[in-house]
Design a protein around this motif. Structure first.
Motif, PDB file in Angstrom:
ATOM      1  N   VAL A  26       7.292   2.196   2.490  1.00 27.96           N
ATOM      2  CA  VAL A  26       6.433   3.273   2.017  1.00 27.96           C
ATOM      3  C   VAL A  26       4.983   2.798   1.915  1.00 27.96           C
ATOM      4  CG1 VAL A  26       5.996   4.844   0.079  1.00 27.96           C
ATOM      5  CG2 VAL A  26       8.326   4.459   0.868  1.00 27.96           C
ATOM      6  N   LYS A  30       1.804   4.550   3.707  1.00 30.98           N
ATOM      7  CA  LYS A  30       0.582   4.994   3.038  1.00 30.98           C
ATOM      8  C   LYS A  30      -0.646   4.400   3.725  1.00 30.98           C
ATOM      9  CE  LYS A  30      -1.743   5.133  -1.419  1.00 30.98           C
ATOM     10  NZ  LYS A  30      -1.655   4.756  -2.840  1.00 30.98           N
ATOM     11  N   TYR A 100       6.796   7.648   3.724  1.00 33.76           N
ATOM     12  CA  TYR A 100       5.761   7.825   2.707  1.00 33.76           C
ATOM     13  C   TYR A 100       5.645   9.294   2.298  1.00 33.76           C
ATOM     14  CZ  TYR A 100       1.193   8.254   0.552  1.00 33.76           C
ATOM     15  OH  TYR A 100       0.164   8.569  -0.297  1.00 33.76           O
TER      16      TYR A 100
END
Length: 107
Positions: A26, A30, A100
């Protein structure tokens, strides 16, 4: 045979989306979103953030749409769209970005 069919149905229904969000990187998603998408979209979990381009939805809003699943995001991000730049994420970029966005559902 039934197990394979049931697994396919679960995947297509988006039931496996939370597993992707937990299993993918994740943080990398991002970072990729900030580098690739943030010129138009608000990509953070900040509920007060506004997209630089008013026509570009915030990732938080995309994540909370009932139709947002792993499959729908992958299809969308690999298709051309009239109001978006025509770019292609590599498979190494696609999975983390999708993870994400799905992780934002919980915010």
């Amino acid at each position: 045979m039934r197990l394979a069919f049931a697994s396919t149905l679960l995947f297509l229904s988006g039931a496996m989306a939370p597993a992707l969000a937990q299993g993918s990187d994740v943080g990398a998603g991002k970072r990729i979103a900030q580098e690739t998408c943030a010129t138009c979209h608000a990509v953070t979990a900040d509920p007060d953030a506004k997209s630089p381009n008013p026509k570009a939805p915030r990732f938080l809003d995309v994540a909370k749409m009932p139709s947002t699943t792993e499959l729908s995001l992958k299809v969308f991000l690999q298709s051309s769209h009239r109001d978006m730049p025509n770019f292609i994420l590599s498979p190494e970029e696609l999975d983390p970005v999708v993870g994400y966005i799905l992780a934002l559902k919980k915010k």
